[in-house]
Design a protein around this motif. Structure first.
Motif, PDB file in Angstrom:
ATOM      1  N   ALA A 223      -9.566  -4.184  -0.684  1.00 31.15           N
ATOM      2  CA  ALA A 223      -8.107  -4.263  -0.496  1.00 31.15           C
ATOM      3  C   ALA A 223      -7.490  -4.223  -1.895  1.00 31.15           C
ATOM      4  O   ALA A 223      -8.116  -4.700  -2.850  1.00 31.15           O
ATOM      5  CB  ALA A 223      -7.719  -5.545   0.222  1.00 31.15           C
ATOM      6  N   HIS A 224      -6.304  -3.645  -2.020  1.00 31.29           N
ATOM      7  CA  HIS A 224      -5.718  -3.573  -3.367  1.00 31.29           C
ATOM      8  C   HIS A 224      -4.717  -4.693  -3.615  1.00 31.29           C
ATOM      9  O   HIS A 224      -3.984  -5.107  -2.722  1.00 31.29           O
ATOM     10  CB  HIS A 224      -5.123  -2.198  -3.668  1.00 31.29           C
ATOM     11  CG  HIS A 224      -3.869  -1.848  -2.907  1.00 31.29           C
ATOM     12  ND1 HIS A 224      -2.616  -2.243  -3.328  1.00 31.29           N
ATOM     13  CD2 HIS A 224      -3.668  -1.139  -1.774  1.00 31.29           C
ATOM     14  CE1 HIS A 224      -1.701  -1.771  -2.490  1.00 31.29           C
ATOM     15  NE2 HIS A 224      -2.310  -1.098  -1.530  1.00 31.29           N
ATOM     16  N   ILE A 225      -4.719  -5.157  -4.864  1.00 32.81           N
ATOM     17  CA  ILE A 225      -3.912  -6.306  -5.276  1.00 32.81           C
ATOM     18  C   ILE A 225      -2.477  -5.901  -5.598  1.00 32.81           C
ATOM     19  O   ILE A 225      -1.532  -6.603  -5.246  1.00 32.81           O
ATOM     20  CB  ILE A 225      -4.533  -6.965  -6.537  1.00 32.81           C
ATOM     21  CG1 ILE A 225      -5.944  -7.496  -6.241  1.00 32.81           C
ATOM     22  CG2 ILE A 225      -3.621  -8.084  -7.050  1.00 32.81           C
ATOM     23  CD1 ILE A 225      -6.694  -7.976  -7.482  1.00 32.81           C
ATOM     24  N   ILE A 235       3.516  -6.179   3.505  1.00 32.98           N
ATOM     25  CA  ILE A 235       2.700  -5.287   4.339  1.00 32.98           C
ATOM     26  C   ILE A 235       1.674  -4.590   3.448  1.00 32.98           C
ATOM     27  O   ILE A 235       0.483  -4.594   3.747  1.00 32.98           O
ATOM     28  CB  ILE A 235       3.603  -4.240   5.040  1.00 32.98           C
ATOM     29  CG1 ILE A 235       4.565  -4.917   6.022  1.00 32.98           C
ATOM     30  CG2 ILE A 235       2.755  -3.173   5.741  1.00 32.98           C
ATOM     31  CD1 ILE A 235       5.622  -3.975   6.598  1.00 32.98           C
ATOM     32  N   ASP A 236       2.175  -4.031   2.369  1.00 30.42           N
ATOM     33  CA  ASP A 236       1.369  -3.191   1.462  1.00 30.42           C
ATOM     34  C   ASP A 236       1.226  -3.881   0.103  1.00 30.42           C
ATOM     35  O   ASP A 236       2.022  -3.669  -0.775  1.00 30.42           O
ATOM     36  CB  ASP A 236       2.067  -1.833   1.314  1.00 30.42           C
ATOM     37  CG  ASP A 236       1.284  -0.859   0.462  1.00 30.42           C
ATOM     38  OD1 ASP A 236       0.112  -1.131   0.160  1.00 30.42           O
ATOM     39  OD2 ASP A 236       1.845   0.181   0.094  1.00 30.42           O
ATOM     40  N   ASN A 237       0.251  -4.756  -0.137  1.00 34.11           N
ATOM     41  CA  ASN A 237      -0.886  -4.941   0.712  1.00 34.11           C
ATOM     42  C   ASN A 237      -1.261  -6.425   0.793  1.00 34.11           C
ATOM     43  O   ASN A 237      -2.433  -6.759   0.791  1.00 34.11           O
ATOM     44  CB  ASN A 237      -2.053  -4.082   0.202  1.00 34.11           C
ATOM     45  CG  ASN A 237      -3.224  -4.107   1.136  1.00 34.11           C
ATOM     46  OD1 ASN A 237      -3.082  -4.340   2.328  1.00 34.11           O
ATOM     47  ND2 ASN A 237      -4.407  -3.956   0.581  1.00 34.11           N
ATOM     48  N   GLY A 238      -0.227  -7.297   0.836  1.00 34.68           N
ATOM     49  CA  GLY A 238      -0.519  -8.707   1.081  1.00 34.68           C
ATOM     50  C   GLY A 238      -1.321  -8.877   2.358  1.00 34.68           C
ATOM     51  O   GLY A 238      -2.225  -9.715   2.447  1.00 34.68           O
ATOM     52  N   VAL A 269      -4.200  -1.443  -9.755  1.00 31.57           N
ATOM     53  CA  VAL A 269      -3.532  -0.154 -10.053  1.00 31.57           C
ATOM     54  C   VAL A 269      -3.767   0.899  -8.961  1.00 31.57           C
ATOM     55  O   VAL A 269      -3.954   2.073  -9.249  1.00 31.57           O
ATOM     56  CB  VAL A 269      -3.869   0.408 -11.458  1.00 31.57           C
ATOM     57  CG1 VAL A 269      -2.702   0.227 -12.409  1.00 31.57           C
ATOM     58  CG2 VAL A 269      -5.115  -0.151 -12.085  1.00 31.57           C
ATOM     59  N   GLU A 270      -3.742   0.442  -7.708  1.00 29.12           N
ATOM     60  CA  GLU A 270      -3.881   1.386  -6.589  1.00 29.12           C
ATOM     61  C   GLU A 270      -2.625   2.229  -6.450  1.00 29.12           C
ATOM     62  O   GLU A 270      -2.689   3.428  -6.165  1.00 29.12           O
ATOM     63  CB  GLU A 270      -4.154   0.610  -5.292  1.00 29.12           C
ATOM     64  CG  GLU A 270      -4.507   1.493  -4.096  1.00 29.12           C
ATOM     65  CD  GLU A 270      -3.309   1.930  -3.258  1.00 29.12           C
ATOM     66  OE1 GLU A 270      -3.503   2.731  -2.337  1.00 29.12           O
ATOM     67  OE2 GLU A 270      -2.169   1.488  -3.518  1.00 29.12           O
ATOM     68  N   GLU A 271      -1.476   1.582  -6.643  1.00 31.48           N
ATOM     69  CA  GLU A 271      -0.204   2.282  -6.447  1.00 31.48           C
ATOM     70  C   GLU A 271       0.013   3.355  -7.502  1.00 31.48           C
ATOM     71  O   GLU A 271       0.946   4.135  -7.414  1.00 31.48           O
ATOM     72  CB  GLU A 271       0.959   1.284  -6.457  1.00 31.48           C
ATOM     73  CG  GLU A 271       0.864   0.193  -5.389  1.00 31.48           C
ATOM     74  CD  GLU A 271       1.095   0.698  -3.969  1.00 31.48           C
ATOM     75  OE1 GLU A 271       1.309   1.900  -3.790  1.00 31.48           O
ATOM     76  OE2 GLU A 271       1.034  -0.128  -3.037  1.00 31.48           O
ATOM     77  N   ASP A 299      -5.699  -1.709   4.081  1.00 27.54           N
ATOM     78  CA  ASP A 299      -4.450  -1.455   3.357  1.00 27.54           C
ATOM     79  C   ASP A 299      -3.309  -1.344   4.362  1.00 27.54           C
ATOM     80  O   ASP A 299      -3.272  -0.406   5.154  1.00 27.54           O
ATOM     81  CB  ASP A 299      -4.568  -0.175   2.529  1.00 27.54           C
ATOM     82  CG  ASP A 299      -3.389   0.005   1.581  1.00 27.54           C
ATOM     83  OD1 ASP A 299      -2.423  -0.782   1.664  1.00 27.54           O
ATOM     84  OD2 ASP A 299      -3.442   0.941   0.761  1.00 27.54           O
ATOM     85  N   SER A 300      -2.416  -2.334   4.331  1.00 28.54           N
ATOM     86  CA  SER A 300      -1.267  -2.366   5.243  1.00 28.54           C
ATOM     87  C   SER A 300      -1.747  -2.492   6.691  1.00 28.54           C
ATOM     88  O   SER A 300      -1.480  -1.638   7.528  1.00 28.54           O
ATOM     89  CB  SER A 300      -0.386  -1.127   5.064  1.00 28.54           C
ATOM     90  OG  SER A 300      -0.058  -0.937   3.699  1.00 28.54           O
ATOM     91  N   VAL A 301      -2.447  -3.593   6.961  1.00 28.76           N
ATOM     92  CA  VAL A 301      -3.038  -3.807   8.290  1.00 28.76           C
ATOM     93  C   VAL A 301      -2.128  -4.621   9.204  1.00 28.76           C
ATOM     94  O   VAL A 301      -2.531  -5.008  10.300  1.00 28.76           O
ATOM     95  CB  VAL A 301      -4.434  -4.468   8.184  1.00 28.76           C
ATOM     96  CG1 VAL A 301      -5.412  -3.543   7.477  1.00 28.76           C
ATOM     97  CG2 VAL A 301      -4.369  -5.818   7.477  1.00 28.76           C
TER      98      VAL A 301
HETATM   99 ZN   LIG Z   1      -1.358   0.208  -0.155  1.00 27.65          ZN
END
Ligand SMILES: [Zn+2]
Length: 417
Positions: A223-225, A235-238, A269-271, A299-301
């Motif tokens: 999952a990305h921070i 949502i994205d991505n808590g 740094v996913e975004e 991601d955004s589940v």
């Molecule tokens: Zn995301």
């Protein structure tokens, strides 16, 4: 599932949202990375291995958009967009509607020197045209700037304008109201002044890896921070981070059943064009890649009633995923075409079976449409969506951790095989 685990899942989700939007390189992201190191260690029982990810940090130092009559408009500079000259650029706005390839083609002669305006699209749908594709077309056609209109009233929109080192444009998100005020009639070409000042510096982010080894290879749960400025990136991505912690806890409680190990990866740094996971996958040897049976990327589940697996062309994992979802009694949609919209894409490109679990895919009414806007806050997430995503993810992860080796070999079968 007990009330205790539900409340811990929700508590951790809120603690992640409390960090703020988590834009890479900001104190908000640093606080979130420290929090995830602590929560990840508590969930897995192992300390985080910290992997440095060099990247070019970008910041907008100033931005303004002034329309006809000196009207000052709201705007959100897109990540990694280009700067204007110090005094800004003055140019006409050309509204290309959604920004389809056909619209760019039809208006090719009018684009040079103008600021192209297009619409932001629902990100989680099959036929979405990605913002960076539109910017690329604007650059190729000789545009002077780029505006993208947010998805709901009162909202600008964020997102990245470029991958590192690639050419880009001065680019910003604006609200639908601003778009309507600038272009009240079809064919209007208002003259505006767009000013964006940016600074860049060499920086380092951190990926966090938690290894819980077992006999033979591993499953990577990721999952990305990081997130975006405008809100809490809830949502994205808590959602994915909180669910990953919960699922890791539940799987580790059943460790005696595993046939292979678990690596929990919190990428950073996913975004910014999936930089953290790209760095991670690039550093793996062929043997290490072969040892990863599956990447489960959350991601955004939350932010929608439905859950969909984006299977990146790996047809071989689809029957397995449907079986696991069936055992949990939770419907799971499948979407097979490769989508480069989260960290699973870097695993898939390296030949590692990978999928992204996402909520609200193709659902135009889902809260998932608020991703990248100021409404991506915890109030856009229903607690029940988090618990359902956790139940489904646990079923998939446990099935992946316990599957016999001959079953996992079939997962590597791609669509074209
Ligand atoms: Zn995301």
């Amino acid at each position: 599932m007990t009330d205790r685990t539900d409340s811990q899942l929700l508590d951790e989700f809120n603690a992640i949202c409390d960090c703020g939007g988590r834009l890479s390189g900001t104190p908000s992201e640093e606080a979130a990375t420290a929090l995830m190191a602590r929560l990840g260690a508590a969930a897995t029982g192992v300390e985080a291995a910290r992997k440095a990810v060099p990247y070019t940090a970008w910041r907008a130092d100033a931005a303004s958009l002034v329309g006809p009559g000196g009207r000052s408009c709201d705007l959100q500079p897109l990540l990694r967009c280009g700067a204007t000259p110090a005094g800004g650029i003055e140019a006409e706005v050309l509204d290309l509607g959604r920004g389809t390839p056909e619209a760019f083609e039809a208006h090719a002669g009018e684009i040079p020197g103008r600021i192209v305006m297009v619409r932001h699209e629902l990100m989680f749908s099959a036929d979405t045209i990605h913002r960076r594709v539109k910017i690329q077309r604007a650059i190729e056609a000789g545009a002077a700037g780029f505006l993208i209109v947010g998805p709901a009233p009162g909202m600008t929109v964020s997102g990245s304008a470029s991958v590192a080192g690639a050419p880009t444009l001065p680019a910003a998100g604006i609200s639908p109201e601003t778009a309507a005020a600038l272009c009240p009639t079809a064919g209007a070409r208002p003259r505006v002044r767009l000013t964006i000042a940016v600074s860049e510096r060499a920086s380092t982010a951190t990926n966090l890896l938690f290894d819980v080894p077992a006999d033979d290879g591993c499953v990577v749960l990721s999952a990305h921070i990081d997130g975006h400025d405008p809100a809490e990136s809830a949502i994205d991505n808590g959602s994915g981070l909180a669910v990953a912690l919960e699922v890791a806890r539940r799987a580790i409680a059943r460790r005696s059943e595993w046939a292979r190990g678990l690596r929990v990866a919190f990428f950073n740094v996913e975004e910014w064009a999936l930089t953290g996971s790209e760095h991670y996958v690039a550093a793996l040897s062929d043997a290490e890649r072969a040892a990863i049976a599956l990447n489960v990327n959350l991601d955004s589940v939350a932010g929608g009633a439905s859950l969909t697996a984006l299977t990146s062309g790996f047809a071989g994992i689809e029957p397995f995923l449907l079986d696991a979802a069936g055992s949990a009694g939770i419907p799971l949609g499948l979407h097979r075409p490769f989508q480069s919209n989260s960290d699973h894409a870097n695993f898939a490109r390296a030949g590692i079976p990978a999928f992204r679990l996402v909520a609200g895919f193709g659902d135009t009414g889902a809260a998932a449409r608020y991703v990248l806007t100021a409404r991506d806050t915890r109030s856009a997430v229903q607690p029940g969506e988090l618990t359902r995503a956790a139940r489904l993810s646990e079923a998939i992860l446990m099935a992946a951790l316990t599957a016999p080796a001959d079953a996992t070999a079939a997962w590597r079968r791609a669509e074209t095989a």
